[in-house]
Design an enzyme around this catalytic site. Structure first.
Site, short mmCIF file in Angstrom:
data_model
loop_
_atom_site.label_atom_id
_atom_site.label_comp_id
_atom_site.label_asym_id
_atom_site.label_seq_id
_atom_site.Cartn_x
_atom_site.Cartn_y
_atom_site.Cartn_z
N GLY A 1 -6.41 0.29 8.90
CA GLY A 1 -5.70 -0.94 11.00
C GLY A 1 -6.17 -2.21 10.60
O GLY A 1 -6.99 -1.94 11.48
N GLN B 1 -6.71 8.91 4.50
CA GLN B 1 -6.03 8.41 5.50
C GLN B 1 -4.37 7.63 4.63
O GLN B 1 -3.79 8.46 5.02
CB GLN B 1 -6.15 7.01 6.39
CG GLN B 1 -7.09 7.50 7.22
CD GLN B 1 -8.39 5.95 7.85
OE1 GLN B 1 -7.59 6.35 8.87
NE2 GLN B 1 -8.41 5.64 7.02
N ARG C 1 -24.37 7.85 13.55
CA ARG C 1 -24.09 7.39 11.52
C ARG C 1 -22.42 7.18 12.00
O ARG C 1 -21.70 7.40 12.45
CB ARG C 1 -23.59 9.50 11.47
CG ARG C 1 -25.13 9.75 11.51
CD ARG C 1 -26.39 9.23 10.37
NE ARG C 1 -27.35 10.14 9.72
CZ ARG C 1 -28.55 10.31 10.51
NH1 ARG C 1 -28.89 8.55 11.57
NH2 ARG C 1 -29.70 10.60 10.23
N HIS D 1 -9.71 5.40 1.82
CA HIS D 1 -8.01 5.68 1.21
C HIS D 1 -7.95 7.23 1.82
O HIS D 1 -6.32 7.55 1.22
CB HIS D 1 -7.93 4.93 0.29
CG HIS D 1 -7.96 3.61 -0.41
ND1 HIS D 1 -8.93 3.15 0.42
CD2 HIS D 1 -6.56 2.82 -0.03
CE1 HIS D 1 -8.95 1.83 -0.07
NE2 HIS D 1 -7.17 1.75 -0.39
N THR E 1 5.00 2.22 6.26
CA THR E 1 3.33 1.81 6.31
C THR E 1 2.17 2.90 7.39
O THR E 1 3.38 3.39 8.26
CB THR E 1 2.89 0.05 7.72
OG1 THR E 1 1.46 0.09 6.70
CG2 THR E 1 3.96 -0.08 8.57
N ILE E 2 1.04 3.36 6.74
CA ILE E 2 0.10 3.93 7.54
C ILE E 2 0.14 3.28 9.09
O ILE E 2 -0.50 4.13 9.75
CB ILE E 2 -0.61 4.26 6.47
CG1 ILE E 2 -1.09 4.04 6.56
CG2 ILE E 2 -0.23 5.63 5.78
CD1 ILE E 2 -3.09 4.43 6.07
N ASP E 3 -0.10 2.08 8.61
CA ASP E 3 -0.08 1.13 10.26
C ASP E 3 0.29 0.82 11.18
O ASP E 3 -0.05 0.92 12.68
CB ASP E 3 -0.45 -0.04 9.92
CG ASP E 3 -2.44 -0.19 8.40
OD1 ASP E 3 -2.48 0.91 8.63
OD2 ASP E 3 -2.62 -1.23 8.37
N GLY F 1 0.71 -1.21 0.05
CA GLY F 1 -0.03 0.10 -0.16
C GLY F 1 1.13 1.54 0.25
O GLY F 1 2.26 1.28 0.98
O1 F6P Z 1 -1.59 -1.50 5.36
C1 F6P Z 1 -1.78 -0.76 5.15
C2 F6P Z 1 -3.59 -0.29 4.27
O2 F6P Z 1 -3.43 0.78 4.69
C3 F6P Z 1 -4.21 -1.03 5.49
O3 F6P Z 1 -4.94 -0.45 6.84
C4 F6P Z 1 -5.64 -1.33 5.13
O4 F6P Z 1 -7.09 -2.50 5.79
C5 F6P Z 1 -4.89 -1.74 3.95
O5 F6P Z 1 -4.07 -0.82 3.51
C6 F6P Z 1 -5.66 -1.04 2.62
O6 F6P Z 1 -5.50 -1.40 1.14
P1 F6P Z 1 -6.05 -1.82 -0.15
O7 F6P Z 1 -4.92 -0.04 -0.44
O8 F6P Z 1 -4.80 -2.66 -0.94
O9 F6P Z 1 -7.13 -1.56 -0.32
#
Ligand code: F6P
Length: 344
Positions: free
Chosen positions: A172, A276, A268, A274, A127-129, A11
Site C-alpha cells: 500500500g 500478496q 520482529r 509480492h 489494483t490490490i491497493d 502491477g
Molecule cells: O500498486 C500495487 C503494488 O503492489 C503496491 O502495493 C506496491 O507498492 C507496488 O505495486 C510494487 O510494485 P512492483 O511490483 O513494481 O515492485
C-alpha cells in the site's frame, strides 16, 4: 465491432484472468474477435500480440497473474512511443480496446481517449491497493487482504509463544486499505497507514498497555507507505519507474527496532511483499473480475468509449475514465477511527 484488443498494465493482481476470460467469452458470443496485447502498453508500442479464443481462456479463472503479461511501460514518457501506440492500434485493425489497470494504466487510457485520434478505449479498474477513485472496490484487493490476514493469524501463534511484538509490513504505497482491512480482520493491536503519520510514543504506549492488561504479545500491521511523524516514507530503491514511482520498503524493520528501543519488548518484522499479489484469486475477486469483463464488453458494443467499469454498492456501472484518474482514493477515516477502538 469486429475486432477488439485487451491489455493488462501495471502491477499484476489476482482476478486479471477472470476479466480476460469474461471479455473473450462475451466477445465470442457476439462474433467479435479479440486480440491479446502483450505486456501492457509495451505490446502496443512494439506491436506484440497473441490471439485469444475460447481455448486460450479455458481454465484460467482460478489462475493468478495475467496470461497477457504486464509491464509498467508509460508510452507518454517518450513522444515516439505514444505515436507508435496509435500507429499499432491502426495496424492491428482494432475497432476498440479494453485496458485493464490501475491509476497509471487508466491515466494513459484517458489521455489516449482525450487526444481524440480515433482510439476507442474502455477501462477496467484493478489494483490490490484498492486506491482507485470512482469504484467502491477493485478486484485483487480481497485476495490480498485475505493473504495478509492469514499471515497475521500465523504470526500470532509464534508471537504468543515468544512473547514478542510482531510487526507485519503490508503493501500500500499511498493508501492503507489492505493494512486496515487485514489489520481489522486479523485483530492487530495497532494499524498504521500512509494517511496518518506514525506517532511512536502512541504506538509504544498501546503496546505497553497490552502487557499491563495481561497479554504478552502483540501484532502491529503497518503499510509500506506509512511514515514516522518526524520522518519520510522509507524507500528501498530510489530509481523511479516510468510513472515516477520509487520502490518502498523498510518501515517494518525500522518500526520493530524503535518498538524494542522504547518498550524493551522483543520485536520482529515480516515483509509480506509480492506474496500478496500472487496465487489464486478469492471467489469475490473472480466474480468481480467476471462482472467487470462482461460490463466492459457491453460498453464496447454500445460504443461507450472513455468510460471505466465500476462497482457502486453491489451494482456494476460505468464512470468516465476522467473520474477515476488524477487523485487516489485514500482510506475512509471514519473506518480508521472505528478501528482504533480495537487497538491494544
Ligand atoms: O500498486 C500495487 C503494488 O503492489 C503496491 O502495493 C506496491 O507498492 C507496488 O505495486 C510494487 O510494485 P512492483 O511490483 O513494481 O515492485
Amino acid at each position: 465491432m469486429e475486432r477488439i484488443g485487451v491489455l493488462t498494465g501495471g502491477g499484476d493482481c489476482p482476478g486479471l484472468n477472470a476479466v480476460i476470460r469474461a471479455v473473450v467469452r462475451r466477445a465470442f458470443e457476439n462474433n467479435i474477435k479479440v486480440v491479446g496485447i502483450k505486456n501492457g502498453w509495451n505490446g502496443l508500442v512494439v506491436g506484440d500480440t497473441m490471439g485469444l479464443d475460447l481455448n486460450s481462456v479455458s481454465d484460467i479463472l482460478a489462475r493468478g497473474g495475467t496470461i497477457l503479461g504486464t509491464s509498467r511501460t508509460n508510452p507518454y514518457k517518450n513522444k515516439d512511443d505514444a505515436a507508435k501506440v496509435i500507429d499499432n492500434y491502426r495496424k492491428m485493425k482494432l475497432d476498440a480496446f479494453i485496458a485493464i489497470g490501475g491509476e497509471d494504466t487508466l491515466g494513459v487510457a484517458n489521455k489516449l481517449h482525450k487526444e481524440n485520434k480515433g482510439i476507442n478505449v474502455v477501462g477496467v479498474p484493478k489494483t490490490i491497493d484498492n486506491d482507485l477513485n470512482a469504484t467502491d472496490f477493485t478486484f485483487g484487493f480481497d485476495t490480498a487482504v485475505n493473504i495478509a490476514m492469514e499471515a497475521i493469524d500465523r504470526l500470532r501463534t509464534t508471537a504468543e509463544s515468544h512473547h514478542r511484538v510482531m510487526v507485519v509490513e503490508i503493501m500500500g504505497r499511498h493508501a492503507g486499505w489492505i493494512t486496515l482491512y487485514a489489520g481489522l480482520a486479523g485483530g492487530a493491536d495497532v494499524i498504521l497507514i500512509p494517511e496518518v503519520p506514525v506517532d511512536l510514543e502512541d504506538v509504544s504506549s498501546i503496546l505497553k498497555k497490552v502487557r499491563e492488561n495481561g497479554k504478552f504479545f502483540s501484532i502491529v500491521a503497518v503499510a509500506e507507505g506509512a511514515r514516522f511523524k518526524e520522518g519520510q516514507t522509507m524507500i528501498k530503491e530510489e530509481q523511479l519507474d516510468a510513472f515516477g514511482h520509487v520502490i518502498l520498503g523498510g518501515i517494518g524493520q525500522r518500526l520493530a527496532a524503535e518498538i524494542e528501543r522504547r518498550t524493551a519488548f522483543e520485536a520482529r518484522s515480516t515483509v509480506l511483499g509480492h506474496i500478496q499479489r500472487g496465487g489464486s484469486p478469492s471467489a469475490f475477486d473472480r466474480v468481480l473480475g467476471t462482472r467487470f469483463g462482461y460490463k466492459a464488453m457491453e460498453l464496447v458494443m454500445d460504443k461507450k468509449f472513455g468510460y471505466m467499469t465500476s462497482l457502486s454498492g453491489n451494482e456494476i456501472k460505468e464512470v468516465p475514465l476522467e473520474a477515476a484518474v488524477g487523485t487516489l482514493k485514500t482510506v475512509d477515516m471514519k473506518l480508521y477511527e472505528m478501528a482504533k477502538t480495537f487497538f491494544g
